[in-house]
Design an enzyme around this catalytic site. Structure first.
Site, PDB file in Angstrom:
ATOM      1  N   ASP A 106      30.428  32.805  18.742  1.00 57.02           N
ATOM      2  CA  ASP A 106      29.851  31.419  18.863  1.00 57.02           C
ATOM      3  C   ASP A 106      29.655  31.013  17.360  1.00 57.02           C
ATOM      4  O   ASP A 106      29.209  31.418  16.659  1.00 57.02           O
ATOM      5  CB  ASP A 106      28.691  31.385  19.863  1.00 57.02           C
ATOM      6  CG  ASP A 106      28.362  29.713  19.942  1.00 57.02           C
ATOM      7  OD1 ASP A 106      29.127  29.123  20.315  1.00 57.02           O
ATOM      8  OD2 ASP A 106      27.238  29.510  20.262  1.00 57.02           O
ATOM      9  N   HIS A 107      30.092  29.600  17.531  1.00 55.65           N
ATOM     10  CA  HIS A 107      30.169  28.835  15.844  1.00 55.65           C
ATOM     11  C   HIS A 107      30.490  29.799  14.727  1.00 55.65           C
ATOM     12  O   HIS A 107      29.602  29.877  13.758  1.00 55.65           O
ATOM     13  CB  HIS A 107      28.688  28.194  15.837  1.00 55.65           C
ATOM     14  CG  HIS A 107      28.374  27.054  16.560  1.00 55.65           C
ATOM     15  ND1 HIS A 107      28.919  26.045  16.642  1.00 55.65           N
ATOM     16  CD2 HIS A 107      27.662  27.098  17.876  1.00 55.65           C
ATOM     17  CE1 HIS A 107      28.515  25.163  17.599  1.00 55.65           C
ATOM     18  NE2 HIS A 107      27.994  25.802  18.221  1.00 55.65           N
ATOM     19  N   HIS A 115      22.429  20.203  20.150  1.00 53.06           N
ATOM     20  CA  HIS A 115      21.686  21.629  20.097  1.00 53.06           C
ATOM     21  C   HIS A 115      20.187  21.462  20.080  1.00 53.06           C
ATOM     22  O   HIS A 115      19.904  20.496  19.489  1.00 53.06           O
ATOM     23  CB  HIS A 115      22.272  22.563  18.714  1.00 53.06           C
ATOM     24  CG  HIS A 115      23.556  22.975  19.070  1.00 53.06           C
ATOM     25  ND1 HIS A 115      24.567  22.636  17.829  1.00 53.06           N
ATOM     26  CD2 HIS A 115      24.339  23.535  19.708  1.00 53.06           C
ATOM     27  CE1 HIS A 115      25.765  23.116  18.302  1.00 53.06           C
ATOM     28  NE2 HIS A 115      25.657  23.942  19.567  1.00 53.06           N
ATOM     29  N   GLY A 135      23.564  23.166  26.237  1.00 49.51           N
ATOM     30  CA  GLY A 135      23.391  23.108  27.579  1.00 49.51           C
ATOM     31  C   GLY A 135      21.952  22.970  27.921  1.00 49.51           C
ATOM     32  O   GLY A 135      21.396  22.470  29.167  1.00 49.51           O
TER      33      GLY A 135
END
Ligand code: 13P
Length: 280
Positions: A82-83, A178, A208
């Site tokens: 991720d990222h 985030h 999320g």
């Protein structure tokens, strides 16, 4: 059940209109809690670690553990980086066996974003892996540092990025952030609707933690098929461990189970809202 590609999971989700949770993990206990939730709910799942978290969970040690756990799981599990911020770490993840990588060049102008994504696409192709990129800029930060700067995704840039790179999924900035939201997020479903008309691939919602169940469902109907969740699980783990520590007992292994159980609770809750249960 084998370690799988993220694109296979997302394609099924697109056909059947549900989302697959991409759950951030930081240690073995969190991996175990996440996979236990997916197995019990018969859900496909993505486990992921972000580059900024590697000082706590070194990829050379933790990455192989994630891949091994996916291979042992009774449900399909994709392992995602991720990222990703630079090619060096993206290559490390691919060498270890991650089945997808994200290159986050969202802070760059779109042309530079596209050219870096192309490089990552070429690299990932050599491994048969999938690629995610981001258009627009989210508020907050993956590592908890504060940034209130937000740039909404421009749907035409989303299309341009897809046309030039043919990547597998694209993350949007539609009012999501985030970390925890200070007030209820107001998501720009109009941007989502426009972007999803312009590209034939699944879209991704980062940030999320703290989005309402109704908004999750609306996003899924609008073309979001991957939803990233990190803070909600980390906070739930913290709460479970604190509760155990407050009992005054002092048993390492009970505390370790609290990490598994806290992750399990957070992940189970999200899987049910995303509708990915009974899809494995
Ligand atoms: P949250 O920490 O807000 O759930 O965001 C997670 C995320 O988007 C990871 O990429």
């Amino acid at each position: 059940m084998p370690l799988v590609k993220m694109s296979d999971l997302l394609e099924d989700a697109r056909q059947e209109k549900y989302a697959v949770g991409a759950f951030s993990v930081a240690n073995m206990e969190m991996v175990m809690g996440t996979i236990r939730a997916a197995e019990e709910l018969k859900s496909p799942i993505i486990i992921q670690v972000a580059q900024v978290r590697l000082p706590y969970s070194p990829i050379e040690i933790f990455g192989p553990l994630m891949v091994a756990a996916a291979r042992e799981a009774k449900v399909p599990v994709a392992v995602h980086f991720d990222h990703g911020l630079d090619l060096e770490y993206i290559k490390k993840a691919l060498d270890i066996g991650f089945t997808s990588v994200m290159i986050d060049a969202s802070l760059m102008p779109i042309e530079e974003n596209i050219s870096l994504v192309k490089e990552v696409r070429d690299l990932a192709d050599k491994y048969g892996a999938d690629v995610e990129a981001e258009v627009g800029q989210l508020a907050g930060s993956e590592d908890g540092s504060e940034s209130n700067e937000r740039i909404y995704s421009n749907p035409l840039d989303v299309k341009l990025l897809y046309d030039k790179t043919k990547i597998d999924c694209i993350a949007l900035s539609i009012g999501n952030a985030h970390g925890l939201y200070k007030k209820e997020p107001k998501l720009r479903f109009d941007i989502l609707e426009e972007a999803s008309k312009l590209v034939p691939i699944p879209l991704v919602l980062h940030g999320g933690s703290g989005i309402s169940d109704d908004d999750f469902r609306k996003c899924i109907r609008g073309g979001i098929q991957k939803i990233n969740v990190a803070t909600a699980s980390f906070n739930m783990v913290y709460d479970y461990v604190s509760k155990y520590c407050n009992t005054g007992k002092r048993d390492y292994f009970t505390m370790s189970s609290a990490i598994v159980n806290g992750t399990y609770e957070s992940v189970s809750k999200h899987i049910k809202v995303f509708g990915s249960n009974n899809r494995a």
